[in-house]
Design an enzyme around this catalytic site. Structure first.
Site, short mmCIF file in Angstrom:
data_model
loop_
_atom_site.label_atom_id
_atom_site.label_comp_id
_atom_site.label_asym_id
_atom_site.label_seq_id
_atom_site.Cartn_x
_atom_site.Cartn_y
_atom_site.Cartn_z
N HIS A 1 1.38 -0.99 -0.48
CA HIS A 1 0.19 0.42 -0.19
C HIS A 1 0.78 1.36 0.09
CE1 HIS A 1 0.46 0.90 4.74
NE2 HIS A 1 -0.21 -0.51 4.71
N ASP B 1 -0.83 3.55 0.60
CA ASP B 1 -1.15 5.11 1.24
C ASP B 1 -0.51 5.43 2.63
OD1 ASP B 1 -2.35 2.96 1.79
OD2 ASP B 1 -4.44 3.96 2.70
N ASP C 1 6.17 1.70 6.99
CA ASP C 1 4.67 1.64 6.88
C ASP C 1 3.67 2.24 6.02
OD1 ASP C 1 2.05 0.08 7.18
OD2 ASP C 1 1.45 0.99 8.85
N GLU D 1 -5.53 0.80 2.81
CA GLU D 1 -5.33 0.24 3.52
C GLU D 1 -5.33 0.52 5.06
OE1 GLU D 1 -3.73 -2.64 6.28
OE2 GLU D 1 -2.97 -0.17 6.51
N ASP E 1 4.30 -6.35 4.71
CA ASP E 1 4.27 -5.24 5.32
C ASP E 1 3.45 -4.85 7.19
OD1 ASP E 1 2.43 -2.75 5.84
OD2 ASP E 1 0.90 -3.91 5.13
N HIS F 1 2.93 4.53 12.37
CA HIS F 1 1.71 4.97 12.72
C HIS F 1 1.93 6.11 13.67
CE1 HIS F 1 -1.50 1.91 11.70
NE2 HIS F 1 -0.53 2.09 10.70
N1 BES Z 1 1.56 -3.05 8.04
C1 BES Z 1 0.38 -2.14 9.02
C2 BES Z 1 -0.23 -3.77 10.26
C3 BES Z 1 0.34 -4.30 10.63
C4 BES Z 1 1.06 -3.48 12.37
C5 BES Z 1 1.40 -5.57 10.53
C6 BES Z 1 1.73 -4.29 12.90
C7 BES Z 1 2.70 -6.20 11.21
C8 BES Z 1 2.78 -4.98 12.58
C9 BES Z 1 -1.29 -2.11 8.21
O1 BES Z 1 -0.29 -1.31 7.28
C10 BES Z 1 -2.38 -1.46 9.64
O2 BES Z 1 -1.79 -0.43 10.07
N2 BES Z 1 -3.11 -2.54 9.82
C11 BES Z 1 -4.35 -1.46 10.71
C12 BES Z 1 -5.30 -2.29 10.29
C13 BES Z 1 -5.77 -1.18 8.95
C14 BES Z 1 -7.85 -1.96 8.57
C15 BES Z 1 -6.91 -0.05 9.85
C16 BES Z 1 -3.75 -2.44 11.81
O3 BES Z 1 -3.95 -3.62 11.77
O4 BES Z 1 -4.05 -1.08 12.72
MN MN Z 2 1.14 -1.11 6.21
MN MN Z 3 -0.57 0.79 8.76
#
Ligand code: BES
Ligand code: MN
Ligand code: MN
Length: 455
Positions: A86, A88, A119, A153, A180, A427
């Site tokens: 992703h 974004d 990320d 994403e 990811d 994040h």
């Molecule tokens: N890359 C992350 C997922 C992730 C988080 C993998 C921590 C490994 C460790 C992904 O971009 C993400 O942030 N996913 C969100 C969910 C989405 C539906 C907003 C999450 O896990 O909060």
């Molecule tokens: Mn991600």
């Molecule tokens: Mn993320």
């Protein structure tokens, strides 16, 4: 393959400069003010793919942000991989906590700092550069590659499932490959085989129909913030188990074998806790920190507001209280099931003095992937080639909801080959990605393509 690796070596500094250009585009998907930037990022990705010699590249519109699709087909008898990433990113706030500008990437001590560096721009870009290295370094590709890079994403991949439904033939492949996720630790190679799901809701309570003087009314009119705080506090019992009726009904229990493996992973819980500045860990009774963070469901209040939160004191009995609450789910649980159970719980426990509003914000399914597939074996060999050590098989506490859809809609298993670290601060302010890992990721993907091509 060696020629591809040498190409990476010779061009790595340029790859980093290109990644910096990509990171300068503030493609914050959740913010309507950044819509043009999200589009610009899609254009940038498409152009970068074209520049490396992939002729078949298109930007495909959705009802939200566009999807960049590219493919490089060499031979129908060879395996085909579907790479997903992703472009974004999360909003950079709070800005004042960044040591450098979030969209002005800088390298410090070998780490590249910028929103999206890990990320997922940095990680998705490893796939683009691995392919370029293969293509330009050897003159061809060992297998067929399709890429989808989405721009939604971080807002729940709203339009991607329909895109998969609508383009099943185009996206047909033997396996999906995603970078990811994180490595288990610094220098500790790992492949992720489990992701958690997500159920996200907002709950509001209304008491009196306007804010009141707490001296005139306090003592006889119930306060919605007090009531909501009590309901939230009651969501966990003394064993830190979630008290919602039936919450654990569908949870797929950890096998003894998995628990033994978890216990043998090189993980220091005390160090991990100390690193976030907490004094001690708090887990569901009977489960370790690692089990709690990756293989057990959770419930967290993400935000709570209402009444007076400004400077100083205001004696007010508020009319409204709000909370955002999310659950991380494990395979077996579905977001629909848990959202319904949350709603039933809040309806049942809402005091008669309060009017409840319950909103489903979004959700996603967790996933467990086959650890014995040819693609997993190839990924494991590829990682071993780079790290000189067999990767650990681990579960990840975060969510990538589209992985469940690759299986459900396209019938594809997914290989989760990520090179982040928990300490990369995704994040958060000061997100970073180690350039050594950017490099190791490209090398691993090159090896993976070569090995999987002959499986
Ligand atoms: N890359 C992350 C997922 C992730 C988080 C993998 C921590 C490994 C460790 C992904 O971009 C993400 O942030 N996913 C969100 C969910 C989405 C539906 C907003 C999450 O896990 O909060
Ligand atoms: Mn991600
Ligand atoms: Mn993320």
């Amino acid at each position: 393959m060696q020629k591809a690796l040498s190409y990476t070596d010779a061009n790595f500094d340029r790859f980093v400069e290109e990644l910096k250009d990509f990171l300068r585009i503030p493609s914050v998907s959740t913010d309507p003010n950044h819509k043009d930037d999200v589009n610009a990022a899609a254009e940038w990705v498409a152009q970068n793919m074209r520049d490396m010699g992939t002729s078949h590249v298109k930007i495909m519109p959705t009802d939200g942000h566009p999807i960049v699709y590219a493919e490089h087909m060499v031979d129908p008898s060879k395996p085909t991989i579907l790479v997903y990433g992703h472009y974004d990113v999360q909003p950079p706030d709070p800005l004042e906590l960044w040591d450098s500008e979030p969209f002005d990437p800088v390298v410090k001590n070998g780490d590249l700092y910028a929103r999206g560096s890990c990320d997922d721009k940095g990680q998705m870009f490893m796939h683009a550069k691995a392919a370029e290295s293969y293509f330009k370094g050897t003159g061809s590709m060992p297998l067929n590659v399709k890429w989808i890079f989405e721009g939604e994403e971080e807002i729940g991949s709203v339009h991607l499932p329909k895109f998969l439904e609508d383009n099943k033939d185009m996206l047909a492949a033997d396996v999906a490959v995603v970078s990811d996720t994180a490595l288990f630790g610094t220098g500790v190679p790992s492949i992720t085989y489990g992701l958690r799901g997500l159920a996200y809701v907002q709950v509001s309570l209304e008491g009196p129909d306007r804010d009141l003087h707490s001296g005139v009314y306090g003592g006889a009119i119930e306060n919605p913030i007090n009531a909501l705080a009590k309901m939230i506090a009651d969501l966990h019992d003394e064993n830190h188990r979630i008290t919602i009726d039936g919450f654990y009904d569908m949870v797929m229990p950890l096998t003894d074998e998995e628990r033994t493996t978890f216990a043998s992973l090189p993980f220091d819980a005390d160090e991990w806790v100390a690193e976030v500045g907490a004094s001690e860990s708090k887990t569901e009774a009977g489960y370790s920190v690692l089990e709690g963070t990756t293989a057990r469901p959770t419930l967290d209040c993400n935000g709570i507001w209402g009444g007076f939160t400004g400077e100083g004191a205001k004696t007010v009995l508020p009319s409204l209280a709000h909370a955002k609450i999310s659950c991380r789910l494990v395979p077996g649980q579905t977001p629909e099931e848990i959202t319904d159970k949350l709603q039933a719980h809040f309806e049942k426990h809402c005091p008669p003095t309060m009017k409840l509003t319950f909103e489903d914000l979004h959700g996603g399914h967790g996933a467990l992937v086959d650890t014995n597939s040819d693609a997993m074996k190839a990924a494991s060999e590829a990682m071993e080639g780079v790290y000189n050590e067999k990767p650990y098989m681990v579960r990840c506490g975060g969510s990538i909801p589209i992985v469940a859809d690759f299986k459900k809609i396209l019938g594809q298993e997914t290989v989760l080959m990520g090179f982040g670290l928990d300490s990369d601060a995704i994040h958060s302010p000061n997100e970073k990605f180690g350039l050594d890992r950017f490099r190791a990721g490209i090398d691993t993907i090159i090896r993976f393509m070569s090995i999987y091509a002959t499986k």
